[in-house]
Design a protein around this motif. Structure first.
Motif, PDB file in Angstrom:
ATOM      1  N   TYR A 253       0.832  -1.218   0.000  1.00 25.93           N
ATOM      2  CA  TYR A 253       0.000   0.000   0.000  1.00 25.93           C
ATOM      3  C   TYR A 253       0.857   1.254   0.000  1.00 25.93           C
ATOM      4  O   TYR A 253       0.558   2.237  -0.674  1.00 25.93           O
ATOM      5  N   GLU A 256       2.056   1.844  -3.380  1.00 22.50           N
ATOM      6  CA  GLU A 256       0.990   2.303  -4.279  1.00 22.50           C
ATOM      7  C   GLU A 256       0.606   3.747  -3.982  1.00 22.50           C
ATOM      8  O   GLU A 256       0.350   4.534  -4.876  1.00 22.50           O
ATOM      9  N   LEU A 257       0.552   4.086  -2.690  1.00 19.26           N
ATOM     10  CA  LEU A 257       0.112   5.430  -2.313  1.00 19.26           C
ATOM     11  C   LEU A 257       1.142   6.489  -2.674  1.00 19.26           C
ATOM     12  O   LEU A 257       0.804   7.570  -3.140  1.00 19.26           O
ATOM     13  N   PHE A 258       2.409   6.192  -2.422  1.00 20.53           N
ATOM     14  CA  PHE A 258       3.408   7.268  -2.483  1.00 20.53           C
ATOM     15  C   PHE A 258       4.359   7.173  -3.666  1.00 20.53           C
ATOM     16  O   PHE A 258       4.919   8.185  -4.070  1.00 20.53           O
ATOM     17  N   GLY A 259       4.567   5.974  -4.189  1.00 17.76           N
ATOM     18  CA  GLY A 259       5.530   5.848  -5.275  1.00 17.76           C
ATOM     19  C   GLY A 259       6.878   6.385  -4.863  1.00 17.76           C
ATOM     20  O   GLY A 259       7.414   6.000  -3.824  1.00 17.76           O
ATOM     21  N   LEU A 260       7.406   7.320  -5.617  1.00 17.45           N
ATOM     22  CA  LEU A 260       8.743   7.841  -5.330  1.00 17.45           C
ATOM     23  C   LEU A 260       8.707   9.045  -4.389  1.00 17.45           C
ATOM     24  O   LEU A 260       9.732   9.546  -3.961  1.00 17.45           O
ATOM     25  N   GLU A 261       7.512   9.562  -4.135  1.00 20.21           N
ATOM     26  CA  GLU A 261       7.407  10.777  -3.332  1.00 20.21           C
ATOM     27  C   GLU A 261       7.594  10.440  -1.848  1.00 20.21           C
ATOM     28  O   GLU A 261       7.006   9.485  -1.353  1.00 20.21           O
ATOM     29  N   PRO A 262       8.418  11.212  -1.125  1.00 21.38           N
ATOM     30  CA  PRO A 262       8.546  10.928   0.320  1.00 21.38           C
ATOM     31  C   PRO A 262       7.174  11.072   0.991  1.00 21.38           C
ATOM     32  O   PRO A 262       6.490  12.079   0.773  1.00 21.38           O
ATOM     33  N   LEU A 264       6.101  11.844   3.927  1.00 20.63           N
ATOM     34  CA  LEU A 264       5.858  13.051   4.718  1.00 20.63           C
ATOM     35  C   LEU A 264       5.572  14.244   3.822  1.00 20.63           C
ATOM     36  O   LEU A 264       4.730  15.084   4.138  1.00 20.63           O
ATOM     37  N   ALA A 265       6.289  14.303   2.690  1.00 21.05           N
ATOM     38  CA  ALA A 265       6.070  15.402   1.747  1.00 21.05           C
ATOM     39  C   ALA A 265       4.657  15.321   1.192  1.00 21.05           C
ATOM     40  O   ALA A 265       3.956  16.332   1.099  1.00 21.05           O
ATOM     41  N   ARG A 266       4.228  14.081   0.853  1.00 22.94           N
ATOM     42  CA  ARG A 266       2.871  13.923   0.350  1.00 22.94           C
ATOM     43  C   ARG A 266       1.854  14.349   1.405  1.00 22.94           C
ATOM     44  O   ARG A 266       0.890  15.050   1.114  1.00 22.94           O
ATOM     45  N   ARG A 269       1.628  18.032   1.505  1.00 25.20           N
ATOM     46  CA  ARG A 269       0.968  18.583   0.319  1.00 25.20           C
ATOM     47  C   ARG A 269      -0.541  18.383   0.397  1.00 25.20           C
ATOM     48  O   ARG A 269      -1.313  19.313   0.185  1.00 25.20           O
TER      49      ARG A 269
END
Lengths: 707, 104
Positions: A253, A256-262, A264-266, A269
């Motif tokens: 999960y 799937e949710l975050f991919g390459l994005e950290p 915490l950053a997501r 945002r």
């Protein structure tokens, strides 16, 4: 791990109910500088007790609120910006909120404190708190400041956006709105649970799915944190409760949710996008608040005025500590001396009279006299902190601290240590990295604390001529030099540690800068009274006891066959020399003789290891025997004391050595205890004690031998 | 579920690639704002955990930020946004790509 059957209900240890005094426990949560502590003081008044969380022994500020025959316990948590902990202090807040703090009940409800002038950050936290699925009430503080800035907030709309939770606007400094807030808190335990905001439905869907198959019942918010923060030592038990199968799905999960994005950053945002949408709806204008305070701030934010301002502020503080305290100190000094003389006169020449006059009054009095100075110093430190200036000092000095391997965040603990190293060391909890934190903790005890002040003041008054050099007073100059010496030693210690045992990457620096505000007189007064109480309790217990013990050691055994040809003072001196104290002093004298200390100074220094201000009490007792006890007499006696061959004991090199010893030596049991507590190991306090004592001894040795 | 996840992963990759300095477009970083100037955050290089922390404090895309001061040597710098003040080092400020607000 298998699911627990119906016959076997497994409950985590911390959820087993325990007997408690209050009907409900409410956690007070808010970001630093949201006015949380002022509001807490307002709500609970003096019905507060400061205890410790078991195990970690961080203070636990608990206040009681009574109404309608019910008692509600309010727990004031350290300030935090969110539920993802960044420092030790934030970790404590988060652990209490999730009920993970051993020996502490999970809160029955949450009082979220939000600064009305800073809804942007406040709503980020509130959004996370709502997802906890506990009863919650929002206290909107500083609505007066918001109104003055032309900011209008539609409370009804805001409440609707937050799932219908109660919102109370208050002004904690004046008490406006407090009654309504109190009612809302009392009604809290019975409230329906808040509906989570739909800010991040994808995350919630995943967390709900994981919760539905968890081996043990779990709060969705805890699973959400696990998804975002990843598996760390702190949420290991969450993973355990989910079960092995769920743990595998969790990894998928996350991917799937975050991919390459950290993650915490997501989170930032997504949540702030929601906050901005809500703000656009409930706030009449999106102000860049420009109050007169901000404008004043802006002048002092420029590099050169800012730095000059910092030096000016520090100069004023030190000037005030010495100039303002003098009249009050003279008053106490006079009172002590005449009290001692009167008692001596009333009771005659008995052992009891000597105990009261020479032991208690001379010993304790010589410490009490420094109360005004210490309170003025504390007052300034409290004012600097509460007005928001200390954060600015941290940022102005970040660059200088970087060059010794620390960051600007170490400045606040260090400045606090000028008052006392104990609160100073506790203030290191906001430093995120453990290595940076320990380096700061070990530098802090070198800062000249208020207990060193009496020793410096006495020796300087006695041995430094009160003449002017150019336009500065020489005595003031020497004192300033001692403060600088402490700072330099502390900074060098930090540098040394950062190059050796505590090597690591450069510490980061990012600090929220609160707006300048007028400190709340109530809060300041309460803190100041607390400090005065601590000081007087110490004077009344530890120092009193030491004074009595030292007096007894100096008085007994009495020798009956004194040479009658001796004068009264010579007889007293001979008596002292053959007392227990005299004998013990003579025993340790060889160790300190290379430093130029006679047995009197040596025994005073040794008596000062549990608490350094005791030295003054011991010197007061030892030198005041047979005389009235005021400061002038003590310093005259120090000057007159000689070795058996008639050479003076207090020569300039010896006094300089003694001052260096005092500047370095870690003579404070309370500081050792707090280092042990904050580093959670005996290694650091033991190291600090040996390190500082060695430096002090060697420094005094070099000064005496080379000068 | 899978569909949603796919779209989100794609968005994440786009976001990650979106970070670049477009010199032709007069792009600046937070660190290059002069005193009193303001701008809006357009994209962030969030690989540094320190930068992630700043994002949690509210410095995300779309936030309007004003430079409000600096220490000696211009580092750390102070910024204001939404009624908050924050000080951070140049090193982190360089990670925020800004669109300069008109009127500066």
């Amino acid at each position: 791990m298998t699911k627990a059957g119906p016959s076997e209900t497994r409950v985590p240890l911390h959820e087993i109910p325990r007997r408690r005094q209050a009907d409900a426990s409410i956690a007070v949560v808010g970001s630093p500088n949201s006015g949380k502590s002022t509001l807490f003081n307002r709500l609970t008044g003096l019905r507060q007790r400061i205890g410790n969380y078991p195990g970690v022994t961080v203070e636990r500020n608990v206040g009681l609120m009574k109404a309608d025959g019910r008692t509600i316990e309010l727990v004031d948590l350290p300030g935090t910006h969110g539920l993802s902990a960044h420092s030790y202090e934030e970790q404590i807040a988060v652990d209490v909120i999730f009920g993970r703090m051993a020996g502490t009940q999970p809160p029955d409800g949450i009082l979220a404190v939000v600064d009305a002038t800073n809804l942007y950050q406040g709503l980020f936290l509130v959004q996370q708190l709502i997802e906890l699925e506990r009863p919650i009430v929002v206290a909107l503080t500083m609505v007066d400041a918001a109104a003055a800035g032309g900011l209008k907030i539609d409370l009804e709309k805001l409440s609707a956006h937050l799932g219908g939770i109660p919102i109370c606007s208050v002004v904690a400094t004046t008490g406006q709105g407090i009654a309504a807030l109190r009612d809302a808190i009392l009604a809290l335990p019975g409230n329906t649970l808040p509906q989570p905001t739909m800010a991040w439905p994808e995350l919630m869907a995943v967390a709900t799915e994981l919760a539905s198959t968890a081996a043990l019942p779990m709060r969705r918010a805890e699973i959400e944190r696990l998804i975002i923060d990843g598996a760390t030592g702190l949420n290991a038990h969450v993973l355990e409760c989910l079960g092995a199968d769920a743990a595998i799905r969790l990894v998928r999960y996350r991917d799937e949710l975050f991919g390459l994005e950290p993650p915490l950053a997501r989170e930032a945002r997504v949540r702030y996008a929601w906050v901005r949408q809500v703000l656009g709806d409930v706030q009449e204008k999106m102000p860049v608040l420009l109050s007169w305070r901000t404008r004043v701030t802006q002048i002092f934010n420029q590099p050169i005025p800012g730095t000059l301002g910092l030096f000016l502020v520090m100069a004023i503080v030190f000037q005030a500590v010495f100039a303002w305290a003098t009249p009050m100190m003279d008053l106490i000094d006079g009172a002590t001396a005449s009290l001692g003389g009167w008692v001596g006169g009333q009771l005659g020449d008995t052992a009891f009279s000597s105990l009261v006059a020479d032991g208690v009054i001379a010993g304790v009095g010589s410490v009490i006299i420094f109360l005004p100075q210490i309170l003025i110093l504390f007052l300034f430190i409290i004012l600097l902190e509460d007005s928001g200036y200390l954060a600015r000092a941290a940022y102005l000095l970040d660059r200088a601290m970087r060059s010794v391997g620390l960051s600007g965040q170490s400045i606040i603990p260090m400045i606090s240590s000028f008052a006392c190293a104990v609160p100073g060391i506790m203030a290191t909890r906001v430093i995120p990295n453990r290595r940076d934190r320990i380096a700061t903790i070990l530098a802090a005890p070198f800062m000249t604390c208020s207990a060193r002040l009496p020793v410096y003041a006495l020796l300087i008054a006695a041995f430094v001529p009160a003449q002017n050099v150019v336009f500065m007073n020489l005595q003031g100059l020497v004192l300033f030099g001692l403060y600088m010496f402490g700072i330099i030693m502390g900074v060098l210690t930090a540098l040394l540690l950062r190059k050796t045992a505590l090597r690591g990457p450069k510490p980061p620096f990012a600090l929220m800068l609160p707006e300048f505000r007028r400190p709340n007189s109530r809060t300041v007064l309460m803190q100041l009274l607390g400090r005065a109480r601590v000081f007087l309790r110490r004077a009344g217990t530890v120092i009193f006891a030491v004074a009595v013990v030292v007096w007894a050691l100096a008085y007994f055994p009495r020798s009956a066959d004194m040479d009658p040809s001796l004068t009264e003072n010579e007889a007293a001196a001979a008596q002292l020399e053959q007392s227990w104290l005299g004998r013990a002093g003579h025993f340790v004298e060889p160790a300190f003789a290379p430093l130029g200390w006679d047995w009197r100074v040596s025994s005073a220094v040794i008596a000062g290891f549990p608490a350094r201000e005791v030295v003054i009490a011991v010197l007061g007792t030892v030198y005041a025997v047979g005389d009235e006890a005021d400061e002038a007499t003590l310093s005259r006696r120090l000057k007159a004391s000689t070795w058996p061959d008639g050479r003076p004991v207090f020569t300039l090199p010896m006094v300089i050595g003694l001052l260096i010893f005092y500047a370095c030596c870690l003579q404070c049991a309370a500081t050792l205890a707090v280092i042990r507590r904050e580093t959670n190991s005996w290694r650091w306090p033991v190291f600090a004690w040996i390190y500082m004592t060695t430096i002090g001894y060697v420094g005094a040795l070099l000064a005496f031998q080379l000068l | 579920m899978i569909g949603v996840a796919y779209v989100q992963a794609t968005i994440a990759i786009i976001n990650a690639n979106h970070y670049h300095l477009d010199m032709a477009n007069n792009d600046i970083t937070l660190a290059s704002l002069k005193n009193g100037q303001s701008g809006t955050i357009r994209s962030i290089d969030a690989t540094d955990p320190q930068v992630q922390r700043l994002m949690v404090l509210g410095l995300v895309e779309g936030t309007q930020v004003q430079q409000a001061g600096a220490a000696l040597g211009g580092d750390p710098m102070e910024f204001r946004f939404f009624g908050s003040g924050i000080s951070l080092r140049r090193e982190q400020a360089m990670r925020f790509i800004m669109t300069r607000d008109s009127g500066d």
